[in-house]
Design a protein around this motif. Structure first.
Motif, PDB file in Angstrom:
ATOM      1  N   UNK A  36       0.833  -1.204   0.000  1.00  0.00           N
ATOM      2  CA  UNK A  36       0.000   0.000   0.000  1.00  0.00           C
ATOM      3  C   UNK A  36       0.868   1.254   0.000  1.00  0.00           C
ATOM      4  N   UNK A  37       1.901   1.259   0.845  1.00  0.00           N
ATOM      5  CA  UNK A  37       2.847   2.375   0.892  1.00  0.00           C
ATOM      6  C   UNK A  37       3.546   2.523  -0.463  1.00  0.00           C
ATOM      7  N   UNK A  38       3.896   1.384  -1.069  1.00  0.00           N
ATOM      8  CA  UNK A  38       4.537   1.406  -2.375  1.00  0.00           C
ATOM      9  C   UNK A  38       3.654   2.030  -3.445  1.00  0.00           C
ATOM     10  N   UNK A  55       5.190 -11.302  -0.212  1.00  0.00           N
ATOM     11  CA  UNK A  55       4.422 -11.455   1.034  1.00  0.00           C
ATOM     12  C   UNK A  55       4.615 -10.244   1.947  1.00  0.00           C
ATOM     13  N   UNK A  56       3.590  -9.369   1.948  1.00  0.00           N
ATOM     14  CA  UNK A  56       3.630  -8.150   2.769  1.00  0.00           C
ATOM     15  C   UNK A  56       2.243  -7.868   3.325  1.00  0.00           C
ATOM     16  N   UNK A  57       2.196  -7.145   4.455  1.00  0.00           N
ATOM     17  CA  UNK A  57       0.890  -6.738   4.987  1.00  0.00           C
ATOM     18  C   UNK A  57       0.271  -5.638   4.103  1.00  0.00           C
ATOM     19  N   UNK A  58      -1.020  -5.474   4.235  1.00  0.00           N
ATOM     20  CA  UNK A  58      -1.827  -4.441   3.571  1.00  0.00           C
ATOM     21  C   UNK A  58      -1.970  -4.610   2.064  1.00  0.00           C
ATOM     22  N   UNK A  59      -0.957  -5.108   1.362  1.00  0.00           N
ATOM     23  CA  UNK A  59      -1.087  -5.353  -0.080  1.00  0.00           C
ATOM     24  C   UNK A  59       0.114  -6.191  -0.500  1.00  0.00           C
TER      25      UNK A  59
END
Length: 121
Positions: A36-38, A55-59
């Motif tokens: 998401x930050x990306x 594999x990351x949180x939020x997206x």
């Protein structure tokens, strides 16, 4: 002017290693802590290349790639997966999402730079 690279990974140590390697070779690097930050940083900036983990949180990485490919400014920008995922099924999903290439962690800094030079010079 230095080529600009966005690196998206929830692991601070991986972001630091990628950033250190790329900055040492003269590239400008922006870090994002998850998909998401990306996406937000990609929308706000302009990048010549994007690295993303899966594999990351939020997206996750595949979702991020699909969303980036829907933005006109990122249709043709190289996007490389940098992840521990190495199965053929996952690589196939990555290609379908629009990934340009795939690097497996842990990465060799010299190989990383070779790939970067191939895709953006």
């Amino acid at each position: 002017m230095a080529k600009s690279i966005l690196t998206v990974d929830d692991s601070a140590s991986i972001r630091q290693m990628v950033s250190f390697t790329l900055k040492g070779a003269g590239y400008s690097v922006t870090e994002a802590v998850d998909g998401q930050d990306g996406l937000e940083k990609a929308r706000a900036g302009s990048f010549n290349l994007i690295f993303t983990d899966q594999n990351m949180p939020r997206k996750d990485g595949l979702t991020l790639i699909k969303e980036l490919r829907n933005l006109p400014q990122y249709r043709n920008v190289p996007i490389l997966m940098l992840t521990t995922e190495s199965s053929e099924a996952m690589k196939s999903q990555g290609r379908s999402a629009g990934a340009t290439g795939w690097l497996v962690k842990p990465f060799d800094p010299q190989k990383l730079l070779e790939v970067v030079r191939k895709v953006i010079g």
